[in-house]
Design a protein around this motif. Structure first.
Motif, PDB file in Angstrom:
ATOM      1  N   PRO A 124     -14.898  48.767  14.583  1.00 29.73           N
ATOM      2  CA  PRO A 124     -13.685  48.205  13.988  1.00 29.73           C
ATOM      3  C   PRO A 124     -12.972  47.232  14.926  1.00 29.73           C
ATOM      4  CG  PRO A 124     -13.800  50.540  13.554  1.00 29.73           C
ATOM      5  CD  PRO A 124     -14.880  50.247  14.554  1.00 29.73           C
ATOM      6  N   TYR A 126      -6.272  51.160   4.903  1.00 35.24           N
ATOM      7  CA  TYR A 126      -7.593  50.829   5.450  1.00 35.24           C
ATOM      8  C   TYR A 126      -7.913  49.354   5.189  1.00 35.24           C
ATOM      9  CZ  TYR A 126     -12.578  51.494   6.546  1.00 35.24           C
ATOM     10  OH  TYR A 126     -13.828  51.422   7.105  1.00 35.24           O
ATOM     11  N   GLN A 169     -14.818  44.042  14.623  1.00 35.59           N
ATOM     12  CA  GLN A 169     -14.463  43.405  13.351  1.00 35.59           C
ATOM     13  C   GLN A 169     -13.173  42.595  13.486  1.00 35.59           C
ATOM     14  OE1 GLN A 169     -14.720  47.166  10.953  1.00 35.59           O
ATOM     15  NE2 GLN A 169     -15.698  45.833   9.460  1.00 35.59           N
ATOM     16  N   ILE A 180      -8.259  47.227   8.407  1.00 41.71           N
ATOM     17  CA  ILE A 180      -9.654  47.272   8.842  1.00 41.71           C
ATOM     18  C   ILE A 180     -10.572  46.372   8.022  1.00 41.71           C
ATOM     19  CG2 ILE A 180     -11.658  48.781   9.196  1.00 41.71           C
ATOM     20  CD1 ILE A 180      -9.601  51.012   9.823  1.00 41.71           C
TER      21      ILE A 180
END
Length: 283
Positions: A203, A262, A206, A266
């Motif tokens: 993550p 989320y 990302q 994310i």
């Protein structure tokens, strides 16, 4: 952090190590009327607030943006604070303290939230919440490195964040990673050529790759499923606060709030990517 959270700096400035940087996370509520007892009989370190220990920066879970600490962890703990009828305040502390539970035991903080992996070793010193995130380790390389997989890291200079499971994983696989104090330092090490590749929570990668310059310069060549799950921690035996944390996570998953957060912090949400376990697992 994937961590063995978690996880981070081995050394911080003395002022941070002793006092920490107290930052308001942005949860509106009353000041608690001077009582250290919140809703549900939860005892708090400081009246009117839920004091959270973290280690900055670790986006997308927690980082300071425009003077305010934000992120996935921050948003989830805000839900706990709201249920308790207080506000959340965040204290930046050395990551090594998360493994020992030092700031929890001293009463400086009520809970710890730092993208921290649930492990048997850490469970000896702190109590973990139900898992709130399933994590993997990514191998990020310089696009011109010629490295195409984790296997290609042998003999190369590899970076990792100190005290994290990414660093531990690399060592267990026979590598000798260069340790950096923070995720920002890890990225800078890759950017400046100190290392050719890094092993760190996916993550985090990302988040880095959302930047066009990073996306052009670096690429993910492997994603390692290490079976890790993140959890928040409280002082051992603090059952009322632990129950409040577990309830906030469970309710958020049930009513769609978790999915919303989320996707905000994310990325695209996959029902199979987020744990729905009722109890912590050990990675």
């Amino acid at each position: 952090m994937n961590t063995v959270l978690g996880r981070r700096a081995r050394v911080l400035a003395a002022t941070t190590a002793t006092a920490g940087l107290l930052l308001v996370a942005g949860c509106s509520s009353d000041d608690g009327g001077g009582s250290k007892t919140a809703a549900g009989g939860v005892r708090l370190a400081k009246a009117g607030q839920l004091t959270t220990c973290t280690h900055l920066p670790y986006p997308p879970f927690q980082s300071e943006v425009d003077g305010k600490v934000q992120g996935f962890d921050v948003s989830l703990v805000d839900l706990v604070a709201k249920n308790l009828g207080v506000k959340q305040e965040i204290r930046d502390t050395p990551f090594e303290n998360f493994k020992t539970g030092a700031f929890l035991n001293s009463g400086d903080c009520d809970l710890a939230a730092a993208g921290m992996t649930i492990t048997a070793e850490r469970k000896k010193n702190v109590d973990f919440s139900v898992p709130y995130f399933d994590a993997t380790q990514a191998v990020l390389v310089d696009s011109k490195s010629g490295i195409t997989s984790f296997a290609g890291l042998k003999g190369e200079k590899v970076g990792a964040q100190a005290q994290t499971t990414g660093e531990d994983y690399a060592r267990k696989k026979g590598l000798d990673p260069v340790s950096f104090e923070s995720s920002d330092a890890v990225l800078n090490g890759l950017r400046t050529g100190q290392v050719k590749a890094v092993v760190i929570d996916y993550p985090v990668v990302q988040g880095w790759l959302k930047n066009k310059a990073n996306a052009a310069a670096f690429k993910v060549v492997d994603n390692l499923d290490t079976g890790e799950q993140y959890g928040f921690t409280v002082r051992k035996g603090n059952t009322k606060l632990l129950a409040a944390v577990d309830k906030a996570i469970t309710d958020a998953k049930a009513d769609g709030t978790y999915k919303k957060l989320y996707e905000q912090w994310i990325g695209p949400y996959d029902d199979g990517a987020s744990t729905a376990s009722a109890s912590p697992s050990v990675s």
